[in-house]
Write an enzyme that holds these catalytic residues in place. Structure first.
Site, PDB file in Angstrom:
ATOM      1  N   GLY B 263       0.693 -13.612   4.389  1.00 42.40           N
ATOM      2  CA  GLY B 263       0.491 -12.777   3.214  1.00 42.40           C
ATOM      3  C   GLY B 263       1.072 -11.392   3.414  1.00 42.40           C
ATOM      4  O   GLY B 263       1.328 -10.955   4.536  1.00 42.40           O
ATOM      5  N   SER B 266      -0.296  -5.248   6.269  1.00 43.53           N
ATOM      6  CA  SER B 266      -0.132  -4.871   7.665  1.00 43.53           C
ATOM      7  C   SER B 266      -0.711  -5.896   8.626  1.00 43.53           C
ATOM      8  O   SER B 266      -0.111  -6.214   9.655  1.00 43.53           O
ATOM      9  CB  SER B 266      -0.818  -3.522   7.906  1.00 43.53           C
ATOM     10  OG  SER B 266      -0.279  -2.555   7.042  1.00 43.53           O
ATOM     11  N   GLU B 288       6.058 -16.312   0.926  1.00 42.17           N
ATOM     12  CA  GLU B 288       6.468 -15.669  -0.322  1.00 42.17           C
ATOM     13  C   GLU B 288       7.266 -14.402  -0.048  1.00 42.17           C
ATOM     14  O   GLU B 288       8.346 -14.226  -0.562  1.00 42.17           O
ATOM     15  CB  GLU B 288       5.276 -15.410  -1.255  1.00 42.17           C
ATOM     16  CG  GLU B 288       4.030 -14.908  -0.563  1.00 42.17           C
ATOM     17  CD  GLU B 288       2.829 -14.741  -1.488  1.00 42.17           C
ATOM     18  OE1 GLU B 288       2.688 -15.475  -2.465  1.00 42.17           O
ATOM     19  OE2 GLU B 288       2.018 -13.851  -1.202  1.00 42.17           O
ATOM     20  N   GLY B 382      -0.532 -14.738  -3.996  1.00 42.88           N
ATOM     21  CA  GLY B 382      -0.250 -16.135  -3.655  1.00 42.88           C
ATOM     22  C   GLY B 382      -1.260 -16.734  -2.704  1.00 42.88           C
ATOM     23  O   GLY B 382      -1.122 -17.899  -2.326  1.00 42.88           O
ATOM     24  N   LYS B 402     -14.032   1.288   7.048  1.00 41.67           N
ATOM     25  CA  LYS B 402     -14.635   2.610   6.799  1.00 41.67           C
ATOM     26  C   LYS B 402     -15.306   3.156   8.069  1.00 41.67           C
ATOM     27  O   LYS B 402     -16.509   3.434   8.087  1.00 41.67           O
ATOM     28  CB  LYS B 402     -15.650   2.527   5.650  1.00 41.67           C
ATOM     29  CG  LYS B 402     -15.089   1.981   4.339  1.00 41.67           C
ATOM     30  CD  LYS B 402     -14.226   2.978   3.634  1.00 41.67           C
ATOM     31  CE  LYS B 402     -13.580   2.347   2.384  1.00 41.67           C
ATOM     32  NZ  LYS B 402     -12.488   3.159   1.871  1.00 41.67           N
TER      33      LYS B 402
END
Lengths: 500, 500
Positions: B263, B266, B288, B382, B402
């Protein structure tokens, strides 16, 4: 008689009793058993297993096509034989054991189980126990009223036990189309390009030496336990017929529609039967289970072909269909569930999928499986295979359950089987929400307006309004989102205080 | 120079300014624009649109491949042009407008958008605005660094505006493979049977009379904004390498693995780069977006072929790749996103899909999109196309967010993009949970043990234990299931009281 059903003479020596066959099963084995939505299930050996376990306890992993008939899952559960069970079940006793955490249930998309077996991520299967209508001269297995996962079980298992069921019509031979996707990386396209494509063998080709026992039975399939259509299911069918008519008027569909799929169960079955009252014709089905509704549509002259993985009928319908089977046979094919439910074929054909929801939320996420978000009902079955890949993904349910105390339209579903991405149309007896190309806030307005019961509409609108004030693409009040279900759990009702 | 890029002389007359082209766009139109993960996006016309709207307000529905570069989504949002936007975005300003309910965002599986257009459930597209590297003698459009949905936009649109981008290398021509699934009911199998299958045209075949304007540009694609690998992403890659090595040892994979998908983002990029340090070789990608990691693997001699829908690189990597493009070109193909992400092909090839989760729950349901369950981040993209159909569906994330106040492993995700049925492997820097063939209660033990951060492990175990005591296949305490997120919303932290 037997020689007509077991046409490879060398195999006649393998005929034995269910008790003797059962003795082959050892503790810890993985068993692949035929049976899909009560059809074509092994009937003698599993019952003998339950009997044996009373004095000789053992545990197995049981993989089937889908649900079994004849209370087999109940008997196996009561005998404490099931350590693991996949990929689907629909038995009250087994369900309770699953929900107590006693049986490990793996709830899978029905198209996927044999992929896991083929790639050795699951298995190997020690014994396949397969009901057959016949064994051919070459040792090929002719399935009975379902294919399910039986073909891959037989091919991949170390050994095979066959139940030849004399009550299954000999005319079933020729009905099946057995195709296996190739091994990767040399897998080629699945050549099914229409509902009536025949691309494989009419039997399961195996090494006959793997058949170690044959048990002869003559018990019929369990009848389907489907409920008759009622005013609510008629209303749902009516909304869908008007929707389809409207799509035809807009030029998106013609009166032959697209290939139809209907999930197992009373509501989807009733809705499909209801299509007989619309203007549609030359309909085709590319579905998993062929229920009474399929034959209602055939008899109404509306349906020209039906592809499925099993035939599951009420007693009356079974008599009608199998009493005159030549009338239907050339218009039907039964495929492995991997093919009936294959994403590749469903997307290619542009199937219209009609499946039943337990409940859905105001944004269109669907819970098909978990009562109260925690307790398994049956399993996701093939609904995901169809909903994800369908040309139109439709979910139906009645807007109320439990005599009106439970709303099927809720702020947030506590378990998601189908995400809003995979849900185009929602229908209750109240109306139809067309969610295509809508953002979540727009979906909520449609769903509350058209699908919710009037008793719950105000509370849903109020929730949505207050959630929107807090912002977000999919607004929610997390501290309140599941409160309807929590109230149902503790007080048995979701009815707002003002109405109680 | 221009004549090399616009090789159909009659079209030279169509060259105009972005401002003039923009004047064609009318209020209420549906626009299909090129651009996929910042690559190959139209760069001049949309910016001229934003400029025009300052004095001449108008609204459109904007459909792209995926995310755009050059702050285009920000500019269009600030100019209040976007009434509706689909199927993906990744812009901070647009995201805020979506979450305020000002822009209706339709978050779709990336393989599906053009199916909706082709079947007239969406559209018709008034103008396609497509960046091209060239226009052929026949008027065929040669895309630039992405195909995305551009091919179907151009074919299905009433009219086309082309941006010829002189900064895009002329050598891109020949890289693309443009194939369209046929219209139903006569659709045939998609003939892609390997990552390097070429089954279509090297350009988008259209009626050149539909091209009404051509704008010449010379601005480069926006650079990818990817973060460098860190200790956590290295740890995730390490866990995955050991897992793959173990699968090889078990005989389920060989060292060439299966075709890989990673995907955008990073973490997935870093993990893929990390595979260069494993013993694997002759790797292939069916993905993709081809990111820096793809070219790291090429340069390490590990990758033999990569199929994608776009090339999105950092500035340094783009210089390396496009400065020496002949080295890579024959090992790459760019396809329409419908094909790069098609369930049929992904399932056939047995892709290993590696995607990033925002968070996942103890049963393995994944939230990829909604911060706090309500606020859209980017979109599902995707990830669903791959996760559902993959041979192995892997999700990666860091166990904390966080600065440690938020756990990425939670009791219940408040938004589900990928159900537990579609999630095989979860990995954080803490470890890897292999969920294949496990029931929910077994999955919870694996996930808490291997993926959760030690700061949250005890609280997760405690929740799970108390939920199990209440029973169910997927035990939950509904009154508490979303309390971690509610605490994060109100107090900015999920850290249990005992640790605060």
């Amino acid at each position: 008689m037997i020689a007509d059903r077991i046409r490879r003479p060398a195999l006649l020596d393998k005929i034995t009793t269910a008790e003797a066959a059962t003795a082959l099963i050892k503790d810890g084995m993985i068993i692949g058993m035929s049976g899909f939505t009560r059809a074509g299930d092994a009937k003698a050996v599993p019952i003998a297993m339950a009997e044996r376990a009373k004095t000789d306890p053992f545990k197995i992993t049981l993989i089937t096509g889908a649900s079994l008939g004849h209370d087999v899952d109940r008997m196996l559960t009561e005998a404490h034989i099931l350590a693991r069970r996949m990929p689907f079940q629909a038995d009250r006793t087994l369900r309770a054991a699953i929900n107590r955490g006693e049986v490990m249930f793996i709830d899978q998309h029905l198209s996927e189980t044999v992929e896991h077996l083929r790639s050795n991520q699951l298995g190997p299967i020690d014994y396949a126990i397969i009901e057959a209508a016949a064994i051919t001269e070459d040792g090929g297995i002719v399935p009975s009223t379902s294919v399910g996962n039986s073909a891959s079980f037989a091919v991949l298992a170390k050994k095979i036990i066959i139940e030849i069921n004399l009550s299954q019509p000999a005319e079933l031979e020729g009905l099946h189309d057995i195709y296996f996707p190739g091994r990767r990386p040399s897998r080629v396209p699945i050549p099914v390009v229409a509902c009536d494509s025949r691309v494989g063998f009419p039997y399961v080709p195996i090494d006959p030496d793997k058949i170690v026992a044959i048990v002869v039975t003559d018990e019929k399939d369990s009848a389907s336990s489907i409920e008759a259509p009622d005013a609510d299911t008629d209303a749902i069918a009516g909304h869908l017929i008007r929707f389809f008519e409207d799509e035809v008027a807009k030029g998106r569909l013609d009166l032959t529609l697209h290939p139809l799929q209907a999930g197992i169960g009373s509501i989807a079955n009733s809705v499909l039967s209801g299509l007989a009252h619309g203007p549609f014709h030359h309909l085709r089905m590319y579905s998993e289970v062929l229920q009474d509704s399929t034959f209602d549509l055939f008899d109404a002259g509306k349906l020209v072909f039906a592809s499925g993985s099993s035939i599951t009928l009420s007693t009356a319908c079974a008599e009608r269909v199998f009493g005159d089977f030549h009338k239907y046979k050339e218009h039907i094919v039964l495929r492995p569930q991997e093919i009936s439910n294959h994403p590749e074929v469903i997307r290619r054909l542009g199937v219209i999928g009609i499946n039943t929801a337990l409940e859905f939320d105001i944004y269109g996420n669907v819970n098909s499986t978990h009562v109260g978000g925690t307790h398994m009902m049956n399993g996701i079955g093939g609904s995901g295979d169809f909903a994800r890949n369908a040309y139109l993904s439709i979910f139906v349910t009645k807007s109320l359950a439990k005599e009106g105390r439970i709303s099927s339209v809720v702020p947030m579903v506590p378990h998601v089987d189908h995400t809003e991405h995979d849900v185009d149309i929602l229908v209750t007896e109240q109306g139809l929400a067309d969610l295509r190309e809508l953002a979540p806030r727009e979906r909520a307005l449609q769903i509350i307006e058209h699908c919710a019961h009037p008793d719950f509409k105000e509370a849903l609108s109020d929730y949505f309004r207050r959630a929107c004030a807090r912002g977000g693409h999919t607004p929610h009040l997390l501290e309140e989102a599941l409160s309807w279900h929590e109230k149902a759990r503790t007080a048995g009702t979701m009815v707002p205080l003002t109405r109680m």
